[in-house]
Design an enzyme around this catalytic site. Structure first.
Site, short mmCIF file in Angstrom:
data_model
loop_
_atom_site.label_atom_id
_atom_site.label_comp_id
_atom_site.label_asym_id
_atom_site.label_seq_id
_atom_site.Cartn_x
_atom_site.Cartn_y
_atom_site.Cartn_z
N HIS A 99 -35.01 34.55 3.70
CA HIS A 99 -35.14 35.60 4.72
C HIS A 99 -34.84 35.13 6.14
O HIS A 99 -35.54 35.49 7.10
CB HIS A 99 -36.53 36.23 4.67
CG HIS A 99 -36.80 37.04 3.43
ND1 HIS A 99 -35.82 37.71 2.73
CD2 HIS A 99 -37.97 37.30 2.79
CE1 HIS A 99 -36.37 38.34 1.69
NE2 HIS A 99 -37.67 38.10 1.71
N HIS A 175 -38.11 45.33 4.33
CA HIS A 175 -39.03 44.70 3.38
C HIS A 175 -40.38 45.44 3.24
O HIS A 175 -41.41 44.82 2.98
CB HIS A 175 -39.28 43.25 3.80
CG HIS A 175 -39.60 42.32 2.67
ND1 HIS A 175 -40.73 42.46 1.90
CD2 HIS A 175 -38.94 41.24 2.18
CE1 HIS A 175 -40.77 41.49 0.99
NE2 HIS A 175 -39.69 40.74 1.15
N GLU A 308 -35.80 46.54 -1.78
CA GLU A 308 -35.02 45.97 -0.69
C GLU A 308 -33.53 46.02 -1.01
O GLU A 308 -33.01 45.14 -1.69
CB GLU A 308 -35.43 44.51 -0.46
CG GLU A 308 -36.91 44.27 -0.29
CD GLU A 308 -37.30 42.84 -0.62
OE1 GLU A 308 -36.77 41.92 0.03
OE2 GLU A 308 -38.13 42.63 -1.53
#
Length: 342
Positions: A99, A175, A308
């Site tokens: 991420h 997210h 996501e």
């Protein structure tokens, strides 16, 4: 409309069209709460999160509600090569980079470039400038995220990014952890889900795709027809944390394809998600463990589900996956449409 602000303080902003009421922070462009009505018109907050920005800023959120980048999901061993140059990223989820690294877009304060709180089509525009070399990534990039309440119970998110001086991988993801029964209602194993994805990208022991693309038919990953999330979850280890290859179907809305339908029986709330992204990480909150959230609700394992939409994980190192490289001066565009109904 509010003035443009270059504000270095984390704050929470509101969008309210009389039916949906959403709170979003400039810290990570994070959805902190989202109220929608059930079959009886009773509103509940259907996203996991905290009452104030402090716990987010202190790093207590396991990516609750934020936009992650520069590249969402895992990059194997934090390494890739682009245009003949080798790049090394922080290993913040050993042995991989996750991420965007130690301080990805979810941990940055974004500028508010426009905000209309209520009335017709309330919106908020966030901008963030990612510097050359930030978290190891090549080139600077101008990033923008716009949340709009497009109808009584629909929210649209438009994510854009333009690399300024070098080609770079870009793959942003939203997210949010969803629980349509209410954020404090327990786990999501009884939610029913249908995913318009007939293939997955199987993963190694560190949750990085192997490069294969396999059909879900006859496996616990098959949600091509609606079924309980918990129906076969014990057959997949800790739970689902897998990238689905989204099908191209005839079902389109605003040029977006239908990715998923999530349904809670008790409240009759339904979330339909539409996107232009090639993949979707289906994650059942396997690592959430005793997080104290809004109203002192304690979030445990499977307290929420993440949907996501994204480029495929580790795509920068897998030539057979759709490319996540955006050329300098070109525009990355990722749109999600969240449609609530009962």
């Amino acid at each position: 409309m509010a003035d443009q602000s270059k504000n270095n303080t984390p704050e929470i902003f509101e969008l309210n069209n009389g039916s949906m009421h959403v709170k979003i922070s400039n810290y990570g462009a994070t959805i902190t709460s989202l109220f929608v009505p059930d079959k009886n018109g009773k509103s509940a907050d259907v996203v996991l999160g905290f009452d104030s920005v402090d716990p987010y800023a202190k790093g207590l959120a396991p990516y609750f509600g934020c936009i992650v980048g520069r590249v969402a999901n895992r990059i194997k061993e934090g390494k890739f090569s682009l245009n003949g140059v080798d790049y090394t990223l922080p290993i913040n989820k050993p042995p991989n980079s996750l991420h965007g690294g130690n301080k990805g877009f979810d941990k940055k304060i974004w500028d508010v470039a426009g905000h209309k709180k209520d009335g017709d089509k309330p919106f908020i525009i966030f901008k963030y400038h990612s510097a050359d070399g930030e978290e190891g990534y090549p080139g600077a990039a101008a990033v923008m995220a716009t949340y709009t309440l497009t109808s009584a119970t629909t929210m649209r998110l438009d994510m854009e990014a333009v690399p300024e001086n070098k080609d770079t991988p870009i793959s942003l993801a939203q997210h949010t952890y969803w629980n349509l029964a209410g954020h404090d209602s327990g786990n999501i194993l009884d939610h029913r889900i249908q995913i318009w994805g007939s293939h997955v990208t199987p993963v190694d022991q560190f949750t990085v795709p192997t490069g294969e693309i396999l059909p879900v038919k006859g496996t616990p990953f098959d949600f091509t027809e609606e079924k309980r999330i918990g129906e076969s979850i014990e057959e997949v280890g800790l739970g689902y944390d897998h990238n689905y290859v989204l099908d191209c179907t005839d079902q389109e809305k605003d040029g977006l394809k239908h990715a998923v339908k999530l349904r809670d029986g008790a409240s009759s709330r339904i979330l339909d998600l539409w996107t232009n992204a090639p993949g979707m990480q289906f994650y059942t909150g396997n690592y959430v463990n005793g997080v104290v959230g809004k109203g002192n609700a304690v979030y445990g394992k499977h307290a929420g589900v993440c949907l996501e939409t994204q480029g495929f994980p580790n795509a920068i190192n897998q030539l057979n996956f759709p490319s996540v490289v955006v050329k300098a001066g070109e525009k990355y565009k990722h749109t999600m449409l969240f449609e609530f109904s009962v």
